[in-house]
Design an enzyme around this catalytic site. Sequence first.
Site, PDB file in Angstrom:
ATOM      1  N   GLY A  83       1.792  -3.302   2.094  1.00  0.00           N
ATOM      2  CA  GLY A  83       1.082  -2.774   0.902  1.00  0.00           C
ATOM      3  C   GLY A  83       0.963  -3.512  -0.453  1.00  0.00           C
ATOM      4  O   GLY A  83       0.375  -3.015  -1.163  1.00  0.00           O
ATOM      5  N   ASP A  84       1.748  -4.665  -0.534  1.00  0.00           N
ATOM      6  CA  ASP A  84       1.474  -5.569  -1.452  1.00  0.00           C
ATOM      7  C   ASP A  84      -0.015  -6.043  -2.186  1.00  0.00           C
ATOM      8  O   ASP A  84      -0.327  -6.263  -3.026  1.00  0.00           O
ATOM      9  CB  ASP A  84       2.312  -6.806  -1.414  1.00  0.00           C
TER      10      ASP A  84
END
Length: 307
Positions: free
Chosen positions: A248-249
Amino acid sequence: MIYTVTLNPALDYFVQIEQVNLGAVNRSAGDHKAPGGKGINVSRVLKRLGHQSEALGFVGGFTGSYVKDVLQKEEIQTNFVEVQGDTRINVKVKGLEETELNGTSPNISEQNLSQLQDQLANLSEGDVLVLAGSVPSTVPATIYETLCKEALERKVAVYVDSSGDPMMKVLNVGPTFIKPNHHELGEMFNVDIKEPKDAVVYIKRLLSYGIQYVLVSFAGDGAVLGTKERILFATTPKGEVKNSVGAGDSSVAGFLVSQLENMPLEDALKFAVASGSATAFSTEFASRQQVESLIKDITIEEIGKGE
């Protein structure tokens, strides 16, 4: 300049083990350490995608020194506020299932918070601020709202990736970009979101706060990007998931890169999804080459209008 803020960093200790036997001695098949924290992850991925950033936040003790040392070896600028106590250790056990044991963050004093705010007071128009990750228990849940408001007043673009109360409160000031996953989006509105099309109505609500970009990830089932004009769905490329940490990052970093490089909206969504997938399909963070090789496998469909 891009500045990432990680209020609750960690030394992540990954342990590979076939099966965990409670109440017995367990021997690992392998292990490794890495700096942890969503903002730190964004800085590390940005570097691999060809863009420099400065990592800010709070670190302390020997574990905090480790986090700084690794980032500096990767040629990532750091300017952390030193706190009393040790940066937490998170143990991530990878076996038949993934189990995490997350440590407790050190105390963050009012003086520590003031030091961070003083650093951010130097940001100006054209800079980008990334506020990512959880908020330590000793820090007010309004901290992202406060930092975001101050940055927006200086015409700084603000990217937020968090959850729970800190995320709900920051909506009030309309950050530039937010990235909940579909579970987090459901928690915001107390609903169960199962499919990308289910997210459209709630993305519209978030856009009404003045947020320019809302990116909702659905893990292997794609992602939805909403703007005032369009709501787009992107498929996820096929591949073997080897690492869920930081995917996600990586998507946040990928979308930020797309904006820095003035990519059209559809290409921006493809680049963000490919960045997350490249990390998930690797034992390390995404590389530029991996990202660009996956883009061709992603298709885009318009599934709604922003208004």
